[in-house]
Design an enzyme around this catalytic site. Structure first.
Site, PDB file in Angstrom:
ATOM      1  CE  LYS A  75      16.501 -48.281 -20.014  1.00 16.57           C
ATOM      2  NZ  LYS A  75      17.626 -48.688 -19.134  1.00 16.57           N
ATOM      3  CE  LYS A 126      17.481 -47.470 -11.731  1.00 11.68           C
ATOM      4  NZ  LYS A 126      17.617 -48.250 -12.963  1.00 11.68           N
TER       5      LYS A 126
END
Ligand code: NAD
Length: 427
Positions: free
Chosen positions: A91, A103
């Site tokens: 992304k 993450k």
């Protein structure tokens, strides 16, 4: 391999033939740079000590410090954070942001924690991971079941450990602690900007105001996307969440629905169904509605080989992460449905997080108009690049977005030298 991780890797494989990436760079992108697992001992209000598993995955940092949210959910494990960090990597690359992908999370049901327990566990997360987090290393952010208050606690804990005022350590903070007002609308509004660009410049079958939309998920992302549609006179004819939904051919007013759903968090839809023309609808029915645009904005794996052939929408705008399985993707692509991939459709949040990080780094302030213009510019640019590849090379929108990201990641890795450069005859 967990389904979500298998899905993420499969999406990448499809883009390889189009990406013209060096084999060594490709090999490196198969593996996360690091995943750290910690046990967090948290004292509960009743005196008991519970141990929770916590994770941080930094998938790739070639383009800049890792960037990614922290999720509190029982489903969080190594594979889950790896898949989500993988998506963040692509992304950020597709959006041309100076970040890698990360993450993290804790395997916990946050709805069962008291406010004091939530604060404790959030500070303990920072205590466990502070060595690998930081403004130039890995910039964290909120995700499912973590919000701006949690980010505020984490910032405060990091500040206590490191000293100074490192506001650029984490994004999605309360405005009073250096966060941006626009962050809360950014993913939903960003999705709207992507859709508008697509409809006006590429789809062209209807005017934006004549398009019909159905949205699954009425949380932070789904609500603000619906609110933006309402403001721009785009008709949302169905909304739902995990407890129920409403369908109204003349259009659903999101604000009114949110007020009627009230403090139960959307468990009781009976007041919404009392509104004129608002009929109950299930999640499964919503996905199969005859609309122009279907917006999954809730959880993973909702569009599968079981329902893909029955979907009537012509465009699917993935505001959730990973809502479409690879098998469903194939079916939809063969049918000519445009599936706008999550790494572009829901990138509005990370773009505004980038603005927050920049603002905190430089101790300067941007106006709301500047932030919104910047958000629109970034998403218009990524949508245009994705569509140019789709139209010129005939690949799916998802493959086009991955190929775009791979090109950027590949070029950066190749800039450090490849097998050809280092072969003995050259050295
Ligand atoms: P949220 O927790 O605020 O809202 C989630 C919504 O989905 C709620 O309305 C919930 O009731 C609904 N839901 C949950 N399970 C469901 C089910 N089985 N069927 C139908 N609805 C269900 O979360 P959010 O922040 O709105 O995130 C939604 C999705 O968007 C997630 O996939 C998240 O990873 C992704 N996302 C969020 C952001 C962000 O800025 N918040 C950014 C990028 C991607």
């Amino acid at each position: 391999m967990a389904t979500i991780l298998r899905m993420a890797k499969k999406q990448l494989e499809e883009a390889i033939p189009f990406a013209n990436i060096d084999t060594e760079s490709w090999e490196r992108l198969q593996h996360p740079a690091r995943i750290i697992e910690c046990s967090i001992p948290c004292r509960h209000d009743d005196g008991t000590l519970k141990i929770y598993k916590a994770y941080r995955c930094q998938f790739d940092t070639t383009l800049g410090p890792a960037k990614g949210g922290i999720r509190y959910h029982p489903s969080v494990d190594r594979d889950h954070v790896e898949a989500l960090a993988f998506w963040m990597t692509f992304k950020c690359a597709a959006l041309k942001l100076p970040f890698g992908g990360a993450k993290g999370g804790i395997s916990v049901d946050a709805t069962k924690l008291s406010h004091r327990e939530l604060e404790r566990i959030s500070r303990l997360y920072v205590d466990s991971f502070h060595d690998i987090l930081g403004p130039d290393q890995d910039v964290a952010a909120p995700d499912m079941y973590t919000d701006e208050r949690v980010m505020g606690w984490m910032y405060d804990e990091y500040k206590l450990i490191k000293g100074g005022h490192p506001k650029d350590f984490i994004t999605g903070k309360p405005v009073a602690l250096g966060g941006l007002e626009e962050r809360k609308v950014s993913t939903g509004y960003g999705g709207y900007f992507v859709l508008e660009k697509l409809i006006k410049d590429y789809w062209k079958q209807k005017r934006m105001e004549a398009v019909t939309v159905a949205i699954q998920g009425f949380g932070k992302v789904g609500y603000w996307f619906a609110e933006k549609c309402w403001k721009e006179d785009v008709k949302v004819i169905a909304i739902s969440n995990e407890y129920g939904g409403a369908h109204c051919l003349t259009g659903v007013n999101p604000e009114q629905c949110r007020n009627l759903l009230g403090p139960t968090g959307g468990k009781d839809w009976s007041e919404v169904h009392k509104l004129y023309g608002h009929e109950p609808i299930s999640n499964d029915e919503l996905l199969l509605m005859d609309v122009d645009v279907l917006v999954p904005a809730a959880v993973e794996n909702v569009i599968t080989d079981q329902n893909a052939s029955k979907i009537k929408a012509k465009i699917i705008l993935e505001l959730a992460n990973g809502p479409t399985t690879p098998e469903a993707d194939t079916i939809l692509n063969d049918r000519g449905v445009w599936v706008v991939p999550d790494i572009i459709a829901n990138a509005g949040g990370v773009v505004v997080s980038y603005f927050e990080w920049l603002q905190n780094r430089h101790a300067e302030e941007r106006t709301s108009d500047q932030i919104m213009a910047g958000l629109r510019y970034k998403l218009d640019y990524a949508t245009t690049k994705m569509m140019e590849r789709h139209l010129s090379k005939g690949m799916s929108l998802r493959t086009a977005a991955y190929a775009l990201a791979l090109k950027r990641l590949g070029e950066a890795k190749e800039a450090l030298g490849t097998k050809d450069y280092f072969r003995p005859s050259n050295c």
